[in-house]
Motif scaffolding. Structure first.
Motif, PDB file in Angstrom:
ATOM      1  N   ARG A 153       0.867  -1.430   0.048  1.00  0.00           N
ATOM      2  CA  ARG A 153       0.066  -0.080   0.086  1.00  0.00           C
ATOM      3  C   ARG A 153       0.734   1.128  -0.043  1.00  0.00           C
ATOM      4  O   ARG A 153       0.398   2.335  -0.616  1.00  0.00           O
ATOM      5  N   THR A 157       0.574   4.309  -2.787  1.00  0.00           N
ATOM      6  CA  THR A 157       0.076   5.369  -2.335  1.00  0.00           C
ATOM      7  C   THR A 157       1.235   6.580  -1.885  1.00  0.00           C
ATOM      8  O   THR A 157       0.814   7.727  -1.892  1.00  0.00           O
ATOM      9  N   GLN A 159       2.110   6.989   0.812  1.00  0.00           N
ATOM     10  CA  GLN A 159       1.616   7.767   2.193  1.00  0.00           C
ATOM     11  C   GLN A 159       2.379   6.993   3.390  1.00  0.00           C
ATOM     12  O   GLN A 159       2.542   5.810   3.374  1.00  0.00           O
ATOM     13  N   ARG A 373      -4.057   1.390  -4.067  1.00  0.00           N
ATOM     14  CA  ARG A 373      -4.743   2.545  -3.906  1.00  0.00           C
ATOM     15  C   ARG A 373      -6.239   2.592  -3.715  1.00  0.00           C
ATOM     16  O   ARG A 373      -6.785   3.079  -2.740  1.00  0.00           O
ATOM     17  N   SER A 374      -6.765   1.455  -4.526  1.00  0.00           N
ATOM     18  CA  SER A 374      -8.295   1.714  -4.602  1.00  0.00           C
ATOM     19  C   SER A 374      -8.959   0.173  -3.736  1.00  0.00           C
ATOM     20  O   SER A 374     -10.038   0.196  -3.554  1.00  0.00           O
TER      21      SER A 374
END
Length: 634
Positions: A153, A157, A159, A373-374
């Motif tokens: 992830r 992303t 993040q 992302r999704s």
């Protein structure tokens, strides 16, 4: 999510079936040597940092200490409750593996096969059925898988919060099993090999671009290492030889990992009184494992080219680090048997299953990023991404032949059935040996007798060694007071150890609690015709010699005295020029009148005298000593 996806149902079903199988096998088992020792040790200590950081052999495992403290406090020697905990933890690990595989390959057939291979991998069997292994390894699996899920992830992303969650997984893993740090390298390997595209330079740039994640992942390992280095934990005395490392690496592959990949090893290392989680495959299992690995390589090269073989770097990296650690640890004492011990190989299951799938099916980095992302089942998919639930490989990754769509082929069904039979043989052979564990009968009998006898009021019990089948010479807690300390708070009345103020009981080698008598083997050297041959007056130290040395370490000394006034004295036992404190009653306040104290020799020490010291100017004692051992009164 539109509806419960078929893949979620399949993954849930695999986890449920596995839980039922392992639960049925585990209920028939019981605590083993290390489990008894750890539970007994937990009951000795108040909960706190000092207890959590106690050495476990040479290891720092605060997670393991925490589990045993909870178990000893809430349900000591409750096999069913620990088995339930193991099933829950393994279910969590299996579902995390299912999510990771769906991230990489999509929620389809390939991922489902991988979930099955992971859940039913023989490398996990000892860590599920053996409590001491499970306490180490199941949280470790969860931590490593959490790291990898969150790392995918993060790469999708960018993040940093996902890297932080991954670091929590690392922390969880290393506090239960230090060796989990080796599996942290799977994250950068995934980035370089599968989560990026292009040539080596492009992949290296992708690796460097993720430097914030590497820093975050390093923090929990650095904190753990700081505690380890500053604590009293042993390190290797010698640099391991290349030969020893290679022997461990190669034997772990040929004797453990390759046979496990086909559901082996079918046979387990076994001695009369040792229940050990080491594989002992025959020639057929070894050859079959190598042939299967070679066949996977041929299929991988035909489908995806020679570059597909990079998948082996995942398990090889963890196995290489494992071989170095084992060679630097106890190799000189145990040798290559370490390479057959599944306790040391359990977490490599994650990398091994990933390698088996990645050899044949190469994921598309763009599709993996999209799922990162999704989510696995986004409400709308990009036009370029496949929507069929059983898509194994994204179009961009298909460099070899296109897989055949439709029902699973007969060959796959045959392979699954063959693997299931192989796994069944392996588990049944392990289970046959495991349920022979004699500790269950001993503990069941002893706990029942303790409960029955304390129902009538406090009891006094000789603190002898337990049966060698329950705690052998390497156990730190070998006395019955150690082993049954965790259960005392759950008994109707108190147990007094070595208190001869009343009738005494003792445990026999079968765990029965029986009336006991004291068998004399030596007495104090007295003077014929003298009323008080060993007087103690005022502030004084008196040595009472025995007419014979008690050589065995499970001897007792009964000191009979006549006291004119209540007096506090201290005791030491002696063996030649050395003196040492008895197991208990090293300082006692003696009451007026005749009384008998019971003193123990410390483990592995005989004694030939007792030294009595008083600091009270008003003391006046007459002392007589008798040494020997208790035995059940038949």
């Amino acid at each position: 999510m539109r509806a419960l996806h078929p893949y979620a149902l399949v993954a849930g079903a695999i986890a449920a079936v596995h839980g039922v199988v392992i639960g049925a096998l585990g209920i028939a088992g019981y605590f083993y040597l290390d489990d008894i020792d750890m539970t007994a040790e937990a009951a000795k200590h108040p909960f706190g940092w000092d207890y959590l950081t106690l050495r476990v052999n040479d290891h720092l495992t605060p997670g393991l200490r925490l589990f045993y403290w909870i178990s000893a406090s809430l349900d000591p020697y409750g096999n069913d409750s620990t088995m339930l905990a193991r099933i829950v933890l393994q279910t969590v690990a299996t579902l995390l593996m299912a999510y990771l595989l769906a991230q990489l390959f999509g929620p389809g057939r390939t991922a489902a096969i991988g979930v099955g291979l992971y859940a039913f991998c023989p490398l996990l069997v000892p860590s599920l059925l053996s409590l001491s292994s499970g306490v180490n390894l199941l949280p470790t699996h969860i931590g490593i898988l959490l790291l990898l899920v969150m790392h995918v992830r993060y790469e999708a992303t960018r993040q940093l919060k996902y890297a932080a969650f991954g670091a929590l997984g690392i922390f969880l893993a290393v506090v239960f099993w230090e060796k989990a740090a080796l599996s942290v390298g799977l994250a950068p390997l995934l980035t370089f090999l599968y989560l990026s595209s292009g040539g080596p330079r492009a992949r290296l740039r992708a690796l460097l671009r993720s430097w914030p994640a590497w820093v975050v992942y390093f923090l929990p390992m650095a904190a753990f290492a700081a505690v380890f280095v500053t604590g009293d934990y042993a390190s290797s005395r010698e640099t391991p030889s290349i030969g020893a490392i290679w022997d461990l690496f190669s034997d772990a592959w040929t004797g453990s990992m390759a046979p496990a990949a086909i559901g082996g090893p079918w046979q387990w290392f076994s001695l009369d009184n040792v229940y050990y989680s080491a594989s002992s495959p025959g020639a057929i299992a070894v050859i079959a494992g190598q042939v299967t690995a070679l066949a996977l390589c041929v299929i991988a090269v035909r489908r995806n080219g020679w570059w597909a073989l990079r998948a082996w770097l995942l398990p090889a990296s963890v196995l290489a680090g494992t071989a170095v650690l084992l060679a630097a640890g106890r190799y000189e004492f145990v040798g290559v048997i370490l390479a057959r011990n599944f306790h040391y190989l359990s977490e490599i299951t994650i990398a091994l299953v990933l390698a088996e799938l990645l050899l044949v099916v190469v994921p598309d980095p763009a599709a993996v990023a999209a799922r990162g992302r999704s989510g696995l089942w986004p409400s709308s998919l990009p036009p370029s991404e496949p929507t069929e639930p059983n898509a194994d490989v994204e179009p961009a990754a298909r460099t070899g032949p296109v897989p055949v769509a439709g029902p699973i082929g007969i060959g796959l069904v045959v392979a699954v059935l063959a693997y299931a039979i192989s796994y069944g043989v392996t588990v049944s052979e392990f289970e046959k040996r495991w349920v022979e564990n004699p500790i269950r009968d001993y503990m069941t009998t002893a706990l029942r007798d303790l409960d029955r006898n304390t129902a009538k009021g406090p009891i006094s019990v000789y603190d002898t060694y337990v049966s060698p089948a329950v705690a052998n010479f390497i156990s730190g807690n070998r006395r019955v007071s150690d082993v049954f300390r965790p259960t005392e708070r759950h008994l109707p009345a108190a147990v007094r150890w070595d208190d001869v103020s009343g009738p005494m009981l003792m445990f026999d080698q079968g765990g029965h609690l029986l009336p006991a008598r004291f068998v004399e083997e030596a007495t104090s050297v007295d003077q014929p015709g003298v009323f008080c041959p060993h007087p103690l007056r005022g502030v004084q130290t008196v040595t009472v010699m025995l007419d014979k040395k008690i050589p065995h370490p499970d001897g007792f000394l009964r000191l009979t005295y006549l006291a004119q006034t209540p007096t506090t004295v201290s005791f030491k036992l002696g063996d030649g020029p050395k003196t040492f404190a008895p197991r208990r009653f090293s300082q006692v306040t003696l009451k007026t009148g005749a009384y008998t104290s019971v003193l123990l020799g410390t483990p592995n020490k005989g004694f030939d005298r007792v030294v009595v010291t008083s600091t009270d100017p008003a003391s006046l004692l007459c002392l007589v000593a008798k040494a020997g051992r208790p035995e059940p009164t038949l």
